[in-house]
Motif scaffolding. Structure first.
Motif, short mmCIF file in Angstrom:
data_model
loop_
_atom_site.label_atom_id
_atom_site.label_comp_id
_atom_site.label_asym_id
_atom_site.label_seq_id
_atom_site.Cartn_x
_atom_site.Cartn_y
_atom_site.Cartn_z
N SER A 177 0.87 -1.19 0.00
CA SER A 177 0.00 0.00 0.00
C SER A 177 0.90 1.24 0.00
O SER A 177 2.11 1.15 0.28
CB SER A 177 -0.87 0.00 1.26
OG SER A 177 -0.04 0.19 2.40
N ALA A 178 0.30 2.40 -0.27
CA ALA A 178 1.09 3.64 -0.27
C ALA A 178 1.73 3.86 1.10
O ALA A 178 2.92 4.22 1.19
CB ALA A 178 0.21 4.82 -0.65
N ASP A 179 0.99 3.62 2.17
CA ASP A 179 1.54 3.82 3.52
C ASP A 179 2.70 2.88 3.79
O ASP A 179 3.73 3.27 4.34
CB ASP A 179 0.46 3.60 4.58
CG ASP A 179 -0.47 4.80 4.69
OD1 ASP A 179 -0.18 5.84 4.06
OD2 ASP A 179 -1.49 4.69 5.39
N ASP A 180 2.52 1.62 3.41
CA ASP A 180 3.59 0.64 3.66
C ASP A 180 4.82 0.94 2.80
O ASP A 180 5.96 0.77 3.24
CB ASP A 180 3.09 -0.79 3.39
CG ASP A 180 2.12 -1.25 4.49
OD1 ASP A 180 2.11 -0.64 5.58
OD2 ASP A 180 1.37 -2.23 4.25
N ALA A 181 4.59 1.39 1.56
CA ALA A 181 5.72 1.74 0.69
C ALA A 181 6.47 2.94 1.26
O ALA A 181 7.71 2.97 1.28
CB ALA A 181 5.23 2.04 -0.73
N ALA A 182 5.73 3.93 1.76
CA ALA A 182 6.38 5.10 2.37
C ALA A 182 7.17 4.68 3.61
O ALA A 182 8.29 5.13 3.85
CB ALA A 182 5.34 6.15 2.72
N GLY A 183 6.57 3.79 4.41
CA GLY A 183 7.25 3.29 5.61
C GLY A 183 8.53 2.54 5.24
O GLY A 183 9.58 2.71 5.89
N LEU A 184 8.46 1.76 4.18
CA LEU A 184 9.63 1.01 3.73
C LEU A 184 10.76 1.98 3.34
O LEU A 184 11.91 1.81 3.75
CB LEU A 184 9.25 0.14 2.53
CG LEU A 184 10.37 -0.72 1.97
CD1 LEU A 184 10.29 -2.14 2.55
CD2 LEU A 184 10.31 -0.83 0.45
N LEU A 185 10.42 3.01 2.55
CA LEU A 185 11.46 3.95 2.10
C LEU A 185 12.03 4.72 3.28
O LEU A 185 13.24 4.99 3.33
CB LEU A 185 10.89 4.91 1.05
CG LEU A 185 10.43 4.27 -0.26
CD1 LEU A 185 10.03 5.34 -1.27
CD2 LEU A 185 11.51 3.37 -0.86
N THR A 186 11.20 5.06 4.25
CA THR A 186 11.70 5.78 5.43
C THR A 186 12.66 4.89 6.23
O THR A 186 13.72 5.33 6.68
CB THR A 186 10.51 6.24 6.29
OG1 THR A 186 9.69 7.09 5.49
CG2 THR A 186 10.96 7.00 7.53
#
Ligand SMILES: C[S@@+](CC[C@H](N)C(=O)[O-])C[C@H]1O[C@@H](n2cnc3c(N)ncnc32)[C@H](O)[C@@H]1O
Length: 275
Positions: A177-186
């Motif tokens: 998901s967008a949230d999980d992808a953002a969390g991964l990049l962070t």
């Protein structure tokens, strides 16, 4: 791990292996993956040969194969180039049936970590054991869900956050998901010392950018059911905000530079970032 216990998203790694197996038989191959065919043969019904029963099916199969072959070659070069510039720590996120630990010409002191879920890593281990495959670098496997706190097992397995790392998230972002992808990049950013690099495919967040002819194929429908879209084009902005310098590479031009005809409609590209 029997292949019939693979998760639906785990099975997508078999479709990638099929394209790599086919490429490896070509006289003009862009890479050679000596284990890809063993994965496919061990789970034939999980990576069925796409029936070539219509122009649309042929086109979809060829486009996806071209995408996988292009990205494999691009990421092979990306990883070795990062090593040539001093990276000695490699992390393959969602490694799936990637065999780069066994087939690339790594510098002697490279440490490579593969992160993915237990189902696909267990299947991979069984096949590689039977094949007697030996990695050509120090290889560590980490079973983790990349939408959760995967950094803990990575660090516990010996990952060193003080040295430059080359990260690859090949074929992963659209399943988050967008949230999980953002969390991964962070999280990647938090673990990346200066000199680190990161790469993955650029892909649209929404599936409807697929052409109509592709959406009508059953293979596309199955793929679509797993699609969560990741961050789409917002990935660049997020990475730049977190101190990465981003470079975008177009896929059609790249495919042409490899001496192959670019895909007809599925024209994604690649994002590479450096710190
Ligand atoms: C299309 S395959 C790509 C595998 C490999 N990178 C390659 O290109 O050959 C997708 C992979 O993503 C993994 N994956 C998807 N979501 C995941 C998650 N939340 N955590 C860990 N792995 C995940 C699957 O298990 C699968 O191995």
């Amino acid at each position: 791990m029997p292949h019939d216990r693979l998760t639906p998203v785990g099975k997508t790694a078999l479709a990638v292996a099929r394209a790599r197996a086919e490429e490896s038989t070509r006289a003009d191959r862009l890479f050679e993956d000596p284990y890809a065919s063993a994965f496919v043969e061990a789970a034939p019904e999980s990576a069925p040969e796409q029936p070539a029963d219509s122009d649309g099916a042929n086109r979809l199969r060829d486009d996806l194969a071209t995408h996988i072959v292009t990205r494999t070659r691009f990421f092979d070069r990306y990883l070795l180039d990062a090593c040539a510039h001093g990276c000695r720590q490699v992390v393959l996120l969602a490694a799936g049936l990637d065999t780069r630990a066994f087939r690339l010409d790594w510098p002697d002191d490279v440490r490579l970590f593969e992160v993915d879920r237990a189902d696909i890593l267990g299947f991979k281990r069984d096949i590689l054991d039977v094949a007697g495959a030996a990695p050509v670098c120090e290889r560590t496997i980490i079973q983790a869900d990349l939408s959760e706190r995967w950094e803990k097992p990575l660090v516990a397995a010996g990952f060193d956050r003080t040295v430059p790392t080359v990260w690859l998230a090949e074929g992963l972002m659209v399943y988050l998901s967008a949230d999980d992808a953002a969390g991964l990049l962070t999280t990647i950013g938090d673990l990346s010392a200066p000199g680190s690099r990161l790469s993955f495919e650029r892909s649209p967040r929404t599936l409807p950018t697929f052409p109509d002819w592709a959406l009508s194929m059953p293979q596309a429908t199955e793929f679509a059911s797993l699609w969560k879209g990741g961050l789409g084009e917002d990935a660049s902005q997020l990475l730049e905000q977190q101190g990465w310098a981003v470079t975008l590479t177009g896929q059609q031009q790249l495919t042409r530079s490899y001496g192959r005809a670019p895909q007809t409609d599925i024209a994604w590209g690649f994002l590479t970032a450096a710190r």
